[in-house]
Design an enzyme around this catalytic site. Structure first.
Site, mmCIF file in Angstrom:
data_model
loop_
_atom_site.group_PDB
_atom_site.id
_atom_site.type_symbol
_atom_site.label_atom_id
_atom_site.label_comp_id
_atom_site.label_asym_id
_atom_site.label_seq_id
_atom_site.Cartn_x
_atom_site.Cartn_y
_atom_site.Cartn_z
ATOM 1 N N GLY A 1 8.015 1.025 4.168
ATOM 2 C CA GLY A 1 6.827 1.886 4.192
ATOM 3 C C GLY A 1 5.741 1.473 3.223
ATOM 4 O O GLY A 1 4.709 2.127 3.122
ATOM 5 N N LEU A 2 5.976 0.352 2.490
ATOM 6 C CA LEU A 2 4.957 -0.086 1.519
ATOM 7 C C LEU A 2 4.081 -1.208 2.091
ATOM 8 O O LEU A 2 3.385 -1.898 1.351
ATOM 9 C CB LEU A 2 5.606 -0.514 0.198
ATOM 10 C CG LEU A 2 6.379 0.582 -0.552
ATOM 11 C CD1 LEU A 2 6.902 0.051 -1.893
ATOM 12 C CD2 LEU A 2 5.514 1.833 -0.796
ATOM 13 N N GLU B 1 -0.169 -7.872 12.779
ATOM 14 C CA GLU B 1 0.436 -6.528 12.743
ATOM 15 C C GLU B 1 0.779 -6.047 14.158
ATOM 16 O O GLU B 1 1.751 -5.320 14.341
ATOM 17 C CB GLU B 1 -0.537 -5.536 12.078
ATOM 18 C CG GLU B 1 -0.473 -5.524 10.550
ATOM 19 C CD GLU B 1 0.686 -4.685 10.021
ATOM 20 O OE1 GLU B 1 1.825 -5.206 9.956
ATOM 21 O OE2 GLU B 1 0.463 -3.523 9.658
ATOM 22 N N LYS C 1 0.824 -1.227 0.000
ATOM 23 C CA LYS C 1 0.000 0.000 0.000
ATOM 24 C C LYS C 1 0.854 1.271 0.000
ATOM 25 O O LYS C 1 2.062 1.222 0.327
ATOM 26 C CB LYS C 1 -0.932 0.016 1.218
ATOM 27 C CG LYS C 1 -0.151 0.012 2.569
ATOM 28 C CD LYS C 1 0.112 1.369 3.151
ATOM 29 C CE LYS C 1 1.484 1.644 3.651
ATOM 30 N NZ LYS C 1 2.056 1.251 4.860
ATOM 31 N N SER D 1 4.773 -4.140 3.779
ATOM 32 C CA SER D 1 5.093 -5.570 3.608
ATOM 33 C C SER D 1 4.632 -6.377 4.820
ATOM 34 O O SER D 1 4.244 -7.541 4.690
ATOM 35 C CB SER D 1 6.593 -5.774 3.379
ATOM 36 O OG SER D 1 7.314 -5.661 4.594
ATOM 37 N N SER D 2 4.658 -5.757 6.006
ATOM 38 C CA SER D 2 4.261 -6.504 7.212
ATOM 39 C C SER D 2 2.778 -6.871 7.145
ATOM 40 O O SER D 2 2.387 -7.996 7.453
ATOM 41 C CB SER D 2 4.567 -5.705 8.483
ATOM 42 O OG SER D 2 3.877 -4.482 8.495
ATOM 43 N N ASP E 1 -3.132 -0.596 7.348
ATOM 44 C CA ASP E 1 -2.352 -1.371 6.370
ATOM 45 C C ASP E 1 -2.994 -2.721 6.069
ATOM 46 O O ASP E 1 -3.142 -3.107 4.906
ATOM 47 C CB ASP E 1 -0.916 -1.591 6.882
ATOM 48 C CG ASP E 1 -0.078 -0.328 6.818
ATOM 49 O OD1 ASP E 1 -0.633 0.740 6.525
ATOM 50 O OD2 ASP E 1 1.139 -0.417 7.062
HETATM 51 N N1 LIG Z 1 7.795 -11.752 3.232
HETATM 52 C C1 LIG Z 1 8.073 -11.648 4.526
HETATM 53 N N2 LIG Z 1 8.583 -12.699 5.213
HETATM 54 C C2 LIG Z 1 8.866 -12.603 6.523
HETATM 55 N N3 LIG Z 1 8.699 -11.472 7.264
HETATM 56 C C3 LIG Z 1 8.221 -10.393 6.640
HETATM 57 C C4 LIG Z 1 7.862 -10.421 5.247
HETATM 58 N N4 LIG Z 1 7.401 -9.210 4.904
HETATM 59 C C5 LIG Z 1 7.455 -8.445 6.022
HETATM 60 N N5 LIG Z 1 7.929 -9.145 7.057
HETATM 61 C C6 LIG Z 1 8.117 -8.640 8.450
HETATM 62 O O1 LIG Z 1 7.714 -7.272 8.490
HETATM 63 C C7 LIG Z 1 8.825 -6.431 8.875
HETATM 64 C C8 LIG Z 1 8.752 -5.101 8.147
HETATM 65 O O2 LIG Z 1 7.598 -4.444 8.584
HETATM 66 P P1 LIG Z 1 7.543 -2.903 8.885
HETATM 67 O O3 LIG Z 1 8.697 -2.468 9.716
HETATM 68 O O4 LIG Z 1 6.187 -2.662 9.406
HETATM 69 O O5 LIG Z 1 7.704 -2.210 7.444
HETATM 70 P P2 LIG Z 1 6.754 -2.332 6.153
HETATM 71 O O6 LIG Z 1 5.451 -2.894 6.620
HETATM 72 O O7 LIG Z 1 6.610 -0.932 5.668
HETATM 73 O O8 LIG Z 1 7.459 -3.165 5.145
HETATM 74 C C9 LIG Z 1 10.047 -7.247 8.506
HETATM 75 O O9 LIG Z 1 11.176 -6.865 9.288
HETATM 76 C C10 LIG Z 1 9.585 -8.661 8.852
HETATM 77 O O10 LIG Z 1 9.600 -8.864 10.248
HETATM 78 C C1 LIG Z 2 2.992 4.608 10.689
HETATM 79 C C2 LIG Z 2 1.735 3.836 10.333
HETATM 80 O O1 LIG Z 2 0.650 4.768 10.217
HETATM 81 C C3 LIG Z 2 1.875 3.113 8.973
HETATM 82 C C4 LIG Z 2 3.061 2.183 8.926
HETATM 83 O O2 LIG Z 2 3.219 1.624 7.651
HETATM 84 P P1 LIG Z 2 4.530 0.794 7.264
HETATM 85 O O3 LIG Z 2 4.662 -0.342 8.218
HETATM 86 O O4 LIG Z 2 5.711 1.723 7.382
HETATM 87 O O5 LIG Z 2 4.314 0.321 5.847
HETATM 88 C C5 LIG Z 2 1.425 2.843 11.443
HETATM 89 C C6 LIG Z 2 0.010 2.271 11.447
HETATM 90 O O6 LIG Z 2 -0.920 2.946 10.949
HETATM 91 O O7 LIG Z 2 -0.171 1.185 11.988
HETATM 92 MG MG LIG Z 3 4.395 -2.402 8.386
#
Ligand SMILES: Nc1ncnc2c1ncn2[C@@H]1O[C@H](COP(=O)(O)OP(=O)(O)O)[C@@H](O)[C@H]1O
Ligand SMILES: C[C@@](O)(CCOP(=O)(O)O)CC(=O)O
Ligand SMILES: [Mg+2]
Length: 336
Positions: free
Chosen positions: A92-93, A142, A10, A95-96, A153
């Site tokens: 920030g896209l 999450e 997203k 992935s979690s 997200d």
């Molecule tokens: N494909 C994946 N496999 C395992 N863990 C993942 C995967 N994608 C995301 N994660 C978990 O989510 C974390 C990143 O989430 P976050 O810090 O919220 O950043 P974002 O959500 O923006 O990518 C990673 O460090 C890992 O723990």
């Molecule tokens: C900072 C926040 O607003 C979005 C976080 O997004 P991302 O994990 O950085 O992709 C946190 C949330 O809404 O849970």
């Molecule tokens: Mg995240």
């Protein structure tokens, strides 16, 4: 039987961080996905609870009033889970959220009591009830990764489209015209959990000032949502709408700076795009990660190429993703 689930990443157009504190935010799915494959090897043997040679759920059932799986603990069956992602992790896209949504969906798809046509070929969508269930489970996931997620997200990853979100309530935004955003990945690693905690600590130190910041963000997000839905039939209406959106993005970025989540790399992207009179804001948790730049409809392709070349010369990575598309989808393969 193998089930595959895919859930999109997203972008947040307005309201990140403030949404954790009850403000409105606007987000859209992007056409980059996390895929989960869950399969049970053929002829796999069930093991008793005391047999530690294999661990994994035999079957799962859902407790209506809770939001997590109930595993049958007496018997186990080995399963294989493969996760792949087109999304950069921790940028920030979302992935979690995408991994939480796709993983929850794979479990839901193979759990008892869920009525699905498993003979359907190709990608298909869940019904409303299953989507709601997946979204709830993904929110629990999450919580493990973000600490205190707003839920935006996992919601946009589950339902797709462009959404307005506030305190768990989502409104689907209907836009007549498309929005084009350049996504620049600064490649500076950061962690959402730590950044969200940092904003909360600042809120404890300066409750009144931060309440005003969050209120301003709420107004910005509501205006962004209104503009996105406003009809824009001719060229001048489109330009006017893009100018307003750009201005609101800049205002939001200023407030994110107030929250302490900008970064030198983000400021470099801002300065670079400002030379081309383009509006930019961070997206997601900030502290590095990805940055959005609004690309007006009338901006020439040559100019876009020039901006991208200048950003990439700084070591950043640029991409233009499709926004506001599908959410979670699943597919079954009974031959494996
Ligand atoms: N494909 C994946 N496999 C395992 N863990 C993942 C995967 N994608 C995301 N994660 C978990 O989510 C974390 C990143 O989430 P976050 O810090 O919220 O950043 P974002 O959500 O923006 O990518 C990673 O460090 C890992 O723990
Ligand atoms: C900072 C926040 O607003 C979005 C976080 O997004 P991302 O994990 O950085 O992709 C946190 C949330 O809404 O849970
Ligand atoms: Mg995240």
């Amino acid at each position: 039987m193998e089930v595959r689930a895919r859930a999109p990443g997203k972008i947040i157009l307005a309201g990140e961080h403030a949404v954790v504190h009850g403000s409105t935010a606007v987000a859209a799915s992007i056409d980059l996905y996390t895929y989960v494959s869950l399969s049970f090897p053929p002829h796999s043997v069930f093991h008793g609870a005391n047999d530690n040679s294999s661990k994994g759920p035999k079957s799962m059932s859902f407790l209506p009033d809770s939001v997590w799986f109930s595993f049958h603990t007496t018997r186990y069956k080995p399963a294989k889970v493969v996760i792949t992602s087109e999304l950069p992790l921790g940028s920030g896209l979302g992935s979690s959220a995408a991994v939480c949504v796709s993983l929850s969906a794979a479990f839901v798809a193979l759990s008892d009591g869920v009525n699905l046509d498993r003979s359907h070929q190709g990608w298909s969508m869940f019904g409303e009830n299953e989507l709601e269930l997946v979204n709830k489970w993904a929110f629990e996931g999450e919580k493990i990764i973000h600490g205190r997620p707003s839920g935006i997200d996992n919601t946009v990853s589950t339902y797709g489209n462009m959404i307005k979100f506030r305190s768990g309530e989502l409104t689907c935004l209907k836009s007549n015209t498309s929005l084009k955003m350049l996504i620049t990945n600064t490649k500076v690693g950061r962690n959402t959990k730590a950044l969200v905690a940092g904003v909360s600590e600042r809120t404890v130190r300066h409750p009144n000032a931060m309440a005003s910041v969050f209120k301003a963000v709420d107004s910005i997000s509501n205006e962004v949502a209104e503009i996105i839905q406003s009809p824009s039939h001719d060229e001048s209406a489109v330009s006017e709408r893009e100018e307003k959106l750009g201005e609101l993005m800049e205002m939001n970025q200023g407030l994110l700076q107030c929250m302490g989540v900008s970064h030198a790399s983000i400021e470099t992207v801002l300065r670079t795009t400002l030379k081309y009179k383009l509006a930019t804001k961070l997206t997601g948790a900030g502290g590095g990660g990805c940055v959005l730049t609004l690309l007006p409809t009338l901006l020439s392709g040559t100019l876009v190429d020039k901006v991208i070349a200048e950003l990439e010369a700084c070591g950043f990575q640029c991409l233009i993703a499709g926004i506001g598309g599908k959410g979670l989808e699943i597919s079954f393969d009974s031959s494996s």
